[in-house]
Structures are given as structure tokens and as C-alpha cells.
Design an enzyme around this catalytic site. Sequence first.
Site, short mmCIF file in Angstrom:
data_model
loop_
_atom_site.label_atom_id
_atom_site.label_comp_id
_atom_site.label_asym_id
_atom_site.label_seq_id
_atom_site.Cartn_x
_atom_site.Cartn_y
_atom_site.Cartn_z
N ILE A 1 -116.65 31.50 -48.30
CA ILE A 1 -117.72 30.70 -47.70
C ILE A 1 -117.55 30.93 -46.20
O ILE A 1 -116.66 30.36 -45.57
CB ILE A 1 -117.62 29.21 -48.06
CG1 ILE A 1 -117.76 29.02 -49.58
CG2 ILE A 1 -118.68 28.40 -47.31
CD1 ILE A 1 -117.61 27.57 -50.05
N PRO A 2 -118.35 31.83 -45.64
CA PRO A 2 -118.06 32.40 -44.30
C PRO A 2 -118.38 31.49 -43.12
O PRO A 2 -119.27 31.77 -42.32
CB PRO A 2 -118.91 33.66 -44.30
CG PRO A 2 -120.09 33.31 -45.15
CD PRO A 2 -119.54 32.43 -46.24
N CYS A 3 -117.62 30.42 -42.99
CA CYS A 3 -117.85 29.50 -41.87
C CYS A 3 -117.52 30.17 -40.53
O CYS A 3 -118.02 29.75 -39.49
CB CYS A 3 -117.04 28.22 -42.04
SG CYS A 3 -115.28 28.45 -42.24
N HIS A 4 -116.73 31.24 -40.57
CA HIS A 4 -116.41 31.96 -39.32
C HIS A 4 -117.64 32.65 -38.73
O HIS A 4 -117.64 33.01 -37.56
CB HIS A 4 -115.28 32.96 -39.55
CG HIS A 4 -115.58 34.02 -40.56
ND1 HIS A 4 -115.48 33.80 -41.91
CD2 HIS A 4 -116.02 35.29 -40.40
CE1 HIS A 4 -115.82 34.91 -42.56
NE2 HIS A 4 -116.15 35.83 -41.66
#
Length: 167
Positions: A126-129
Amino acid sequence: MNYTTTREFGCYLQTCWGALKVNITPKGVESITFEDGARPEVTDDSVFRAPFMDWLSAYLNTSTDGQWRALCPQGTDFQQTVWRALLDIPIGEQMTYKQIATNIDQPNASRAVGSAIAANPIALLIPCHRVVPQSGGPGNYRWGPDRKFALLEAERLANASVYQLFQ
């Protein structure tokens, strides 16, 4: 929606950004977290690496809906809506908190989106970056700005993939 289970499988995987702890329940991947200091040196993850990488390859070759069904992060309905929206950010691209808020039909909820992103329990998948403040800079990335910049730079490289982030 949310559930709690005592059955869990956990393993550590080493990446160039540090050790990752992977927790899997019968419903799917519940969390992937960087474990700074808790277990900084994972020297032999071969028992887990091959099956996890096989799973990851299958995961990445399915639709966004299929990917979401393979994950089971525990959180509020709002948090899960935000986390689901993050799956739509293509690798190598970035969006702002405001853009995510608009995408989930909550255009005035940028701060709430930021709080949900900060609570994301599944690093990398889950690419919160990939979410940055409209004003620039890294924002308050849970695992530090240096790691966030390194991940974003790795994704910008030609032929980068999420698969490569786990190697």
C-alpha cells in the site's frame, strides 16, 4: 470489515532499506512493517523469501481489486478507503494528500487522509510513500524521510517494480 484473529504467520525479510516483518492471517496480508532496531539484522530469510516472492509475483499480476482482496489491513472504513485508493498510484508517480482526498470524494479531508496514510500497516504494497504534501518535501513518512526518498528514487529507475523493492 475489521476482524481480529489469533492465527498468524509472521516472517522477516531483509531489503536494502532494512528488515521487514510480514504478518499474514488466513484472510490475507495484515501488515508489512519496517522493524528498525527490533531485529536489524536478518541474515537468512531464504526459508520465507522464495514463497513470499512467488506470492508477490502473483499479487502484482492481478487487478487492483484482486490485490486489495489479498490484503487485510485492519482499520476504520475511512482508512481502508484511503489505503485502497493508494493502490491506484502507479509506481514511479506521486500524488498529494489533496489529490487522494479528491479521488475518494472527500475534497476537504486532506488532513484526515494524511492521518489514515500515517496509520497504513502495509509498507510498500500500500504505497503511502508515493503521497507527498502539496507544498513539497517528504511529509511525515512513518519510516523516515530518508527511506521515503530512497524508495521514490528506486521507483523512478527504469524498469523499477514493487517486486524489486523486496529484493
